[in-house]
Design an enzyme around this catalytic site. Structure first.
Site, PDB file in Angstrom:
ATOM      1  N   ASP A   1       0.784  -1.150   0.019  1.00 27.13           N
ATOM      2  CA  ASP A   1      -0.160  -0.061   0.031  1.00 27.13           C
ATOM      3  C   ASP A   1       0.986   1.347  -0.044  1.00 27.13           C
ATOM      4  OD1 ASP A   1      -2.368   1.762   0.389  1.00 27.13           O
ATOM      5  OD2 ASP A   1      -3.171  -0.107   1.002  1.00 27.13           O
TER       6      ASP A   1
ATOM      7  N   HIS B   1      -2.850   2.840  -4.750  1.00 28.26           N
ATOM      8  CA  HIS B   1      -2.176   2.913  -3.363  1.00 28.26           C
ATOM      9  C   HIS B   1      -0.608   2.299  -3.513  1.00 28.26           C
ATOM     10  CE1 HIS B   1      -5.595   2.914  -0.704  1.00 28.26           C
ATOM     11  NE2 HIS B   1      -6.509   2.481  -1.767  1.00 28.26           N
TER      12      HIS B   1
ATOM     13  N   GLU C   1      -9.844   2.415  -5.042  1.00 22.61           N
ATOM     14  CA  GLU C   1      -9.409   3.885  -4.846  1.00 22.61           C
ATOM     15  C   GLU C   1      -8.774   4.400  -5.613  1.00 22.61           C
ATOM     16  OE1 GLU C   1     -10.756   4.331   0.072  1.00 22.61           O
ATOM     17  OE2 GLU C   1      -8.849   3.373  -0.655  1.00 22.61           O
TER      18      GLU C   1
HETATM   19  C1  ACM Z   1     -11.082  -0.607   0.582  1.00 23.17           C
HETATM   20  O1  ACM Z   1     -11.498  -0.253   1.582  1.00 23.17           O
HETATM   21  N1  ACM Z   1     -10.458   0.511   0.118  1.00 23.17           N
HETATM   22  C2  ACM Z   1     -10.956  -1.497  -0.103  1.00 23.17           C
END
Ligand code: ACM
Ligand code: ZN
Length: 628
Positions: A199, A273, A340
């Site tokens: 991440d 991410h 995201e």
């Molecule tokens: C997430 O909670 N961004 C999958």
């Protein structure tokens, strides 16, 4: 007088002779059928237990069982003839579903039958839950006669995917902690460990082709304090917080999990991410990679954190990374994230724009879909299936993708209707990083998912073909989880509710579940597992009444709690006013204090909330009061 004494003696003697077998046991998840009958099986102090296990499963199963029995001082003595064993694990092809099992405890013999290792393992887990909590005290070797009730259990899971995710990027958890997490979830018959390995805040998996991913990407400046309000890493500041797993570590974890019938699914979260990857390999950015791995500072939309999809080297990178991941993890699925993803840099990037042009893509959503489809192709060539968060549907779903639905159920419903497999993990039921009780009494986090919310989870929505729903899982994001002790606090008991939802079919019974949870709290205490008792706290709901005043409603998740409260600055106990209906805030009161009792004993935490805070919360909730 003499006669009285004699009667007392006889009564006691009878009581001891006929120690009543418990009429109910406290198994989580609840089995399909369980019938307790008269009598006990006794594990005698200092006497080894003869145990038989069918060849193919023997070594692994007995290793785990011996470890679990160790604190109880119970020693296993393997025998080769099942008829001579007090405890037998027998493979039986007639049992349908490899995870199903039967367990029978008689006075002289215990037998588990299943058609595969998973079923034998779960029969063993059920057996362990029949023991008193005391057998779980770590590092103790206790001498005692251990009694378990005679029982016949028939059991099978409702879903094949019963997952638990752990985010090891936002905070790093050691290999030993990861294994403890796996062991704990396997005790509740969960069978997938979803390992969120990469991440913005750290890349945790050693990749031989790209060593800087962990040399650089696994480390950041040390910070505490609330996530997103932290100060960025300063130029030249040492990056000393972090860690990563070597290939050897991964093999060890995968093997440890296999013995506990848990599949380890890795997640490499791309194309968004990806700050940690971009810091390590800046050429993968559209314009300019960030200077440092994110420490929990605000950055979204300001710093690049998405791989450049216009850049061919991104695909070379992903091919090599996924190739190593596929080799390391036997799991048939690899999770590629897809959530995201900030696409603002893509829309300005000449290389990304050229890619869109060349591939006839109309927008950046389709560019993400193009990326995911290429990931799927890479994975397919390696014999793996792609899983992604529900954003992978945007711009068109990859042909055989499995969708993990987290923004509620809708992404999963849509994907199932398009014929895709789905894992349901809607945040309102399954996000274990959310508050689980009154926020002023909890470590800082966001939103709310109470134990009752997790228990209310129903993975198959109406109108959806259940054959597309593989199951569900709990997710522990770790932004606000800096230690493993706190990870446990966030996961248990909500994880027990999810385990029950995913394993047990049939009617739900909240009060019976709570009865069993109470027993499992004690089991967790014995095992030194840090579970949360927030379910015993009062639910404080301020609202603005139709009379314009701020009112306070005090609710509870458990029926048999009594709630006491004060506004006068003192700590409420059971002599304070008992709550019966919404109350207004007395003039000049500065603080509400609330305490719950159960059966006359303190149950929850003392809540203490400033009236300012109550007034502010009340602004958004309006309700009719009185006889208007
Ligand atoms: C997430 O909670 N961004 C999958
Ligand atoms: Zn680009």
């Amino acid at each position: 007088m003499k006669m009285k004494k004699y009667l007392l003696f006889v009564t006691l003697w009878l009581c001891m002779e006929a120690v009543a077998a418990p009429t109910s046991v406290s198994l989580i998840p609840k089995p399909e059928k369980a019938e307790v009958f008269e009598g006990h099986f006794t594990f005698r102090q200092g006497k080894p237990v003869s145990v038989y296990c069918d060849e193919s499963a023997a070594a692994d199963l007995l290793e785990v069982l011996a470890e679990k029995f160790k604190p109880a001082g119970i020693v296993l003595e393997p025998v080769s003839d099942p008829k001579k064993a007090q405890l037998a694990f027998v493979l039986d092809a007639t049992v349908k579903n490899g995870e199903a099992y039967s367990l029978r405890v008689d006075k002289k013999r215990i037998e588990v039958r299943a058609s595969a290792y998973g079923g034998l393992f779960y029969g063993m887990q059920t057996l362990l839950q029949l023991f008193p909590a005391a057998i779980r005290v770590p590092d103790a070797v206790q001498c005692a006669d251990w009694q378990i009730p005679c029982i016949a259990v028939e059991d099978a899971p409702r879903f094949g995917w019963r997952g638990m995710m752990l985010d090891v990027s936002r905070h790093f958890f050691t290999k030993e902690e990861v294994m403890k997490y796996i062991d704990e979830l396997s005790e509740y018959k969960m069978n997938v460990f979803h390992w969120h390995l990469t991440d913005d805040q750290g890349w945790r998996l050693a990749i031989e082709s790209f060593p800087r991913l962990t040399e650089v990407g696994a480390w950041r400046a040390r910070r505490v304090g609330d996530w997103w309000t932290r100060e960025r890493q300063k130029p030249g500041e040492p990056a000393t917080y972090g860690g990563f797993y070597t290939r050897e570590d991964v093999r060890e974890v995968v093997e440890y999990a296999r013995k506990r019938h848990v599949t380890v699914m890795p997640e490499i979260d791309v194309p968004g991410h990806s700050v940690a990857a971009l810091v390590a390999y800046p050429e993968l950015a559209c314009f300019k990679a960030p200077d440092a791995v994110n420490v929990g500072n605000k950055f979204y939309g300001e710093d690049e954190n998405s791989l450049c999809v216009g850049n061919d080297s991104t695909f070379v990178f992903m091919e090599k990374v996924l190739s190593e991941v596929a080799d390391l993890f036997p799991c048939p699925y690899i999770h590629i994230g897809g959530d995201e993803c900030f696409k603002g840099f893509w829309s300005r990037c000449p290389k990304c724009r050229a890619r869109m042009e060349a591939e006839g893509l109309d927008n950046v959503q389709q560019l993400q879909s193009y990326f995911i489809k290429r990931m799927e192709k890479i994975l397919k060539d390696k014999g793996k299936r792609l899983v992604g968060w529900d954003e992978i549907s945007e711009g068109g779903l990859a042909p055989d993708a499995t969708v993990m639905s987290w923004r509620g159920m809708s992404g999963g419903i849509q994907a199932a209707k398009e014929g895709h497999h789905v894992i349901m993990t809607p945040n309102e039921h399954c996000y274990l990083d959310l508050y689980q009780g009154e926020p002023t009494a909890e470590p800082n986090t966001y939103s709310m998912c109470r134990l009752s919310d997790s228990y209310a989870f129903e993975p198959v929505p109406e109108g959806v073909d259940s054959s597309y729903i593989l199951g569900g899982q709990g997710n522990l994001w770790a932004e606000s989880v800096p230690t493993f002790r706190h990870a446990e606090y966030m996961v248990w008991p909500r994880g027990w509710a999810l385990a029950e939802v995913l394993w047990s079919g049939g009617e739900k019974d909240w009060s019976d579940f709570i009865r069993r949870v109470t027993v499992h709290f004690e089991r967790a205490d014995s095992a030194d597992i840090n579970c949360s008792r927030s379910v015993y706290n009062a639910i404080v709901t301020p609202f603005t009444g139709s009379d314009g005043q701020v009112w306070i409603e005090l609710g509870k998740e458990i029926d048999d709690l009594d709630i006491y409260y004060t506004f006068d600055g003192t700590n409420p106990d059971k002599h304070a006013p008992v709550y019966t209906e919404p109350v207004t805030i007395p003039l000049n009161a500065t603080r509400l204090r609330v305490m719950t009792y159960r059966n006359g004993k303190p149950a929850g935490q003392l809540l203490s909330i400033e009236t300012e805070e109550l007034r502010s919360r009340a602004k958004n909730t309006k309700r009719v009061v009185g006889n208007l």
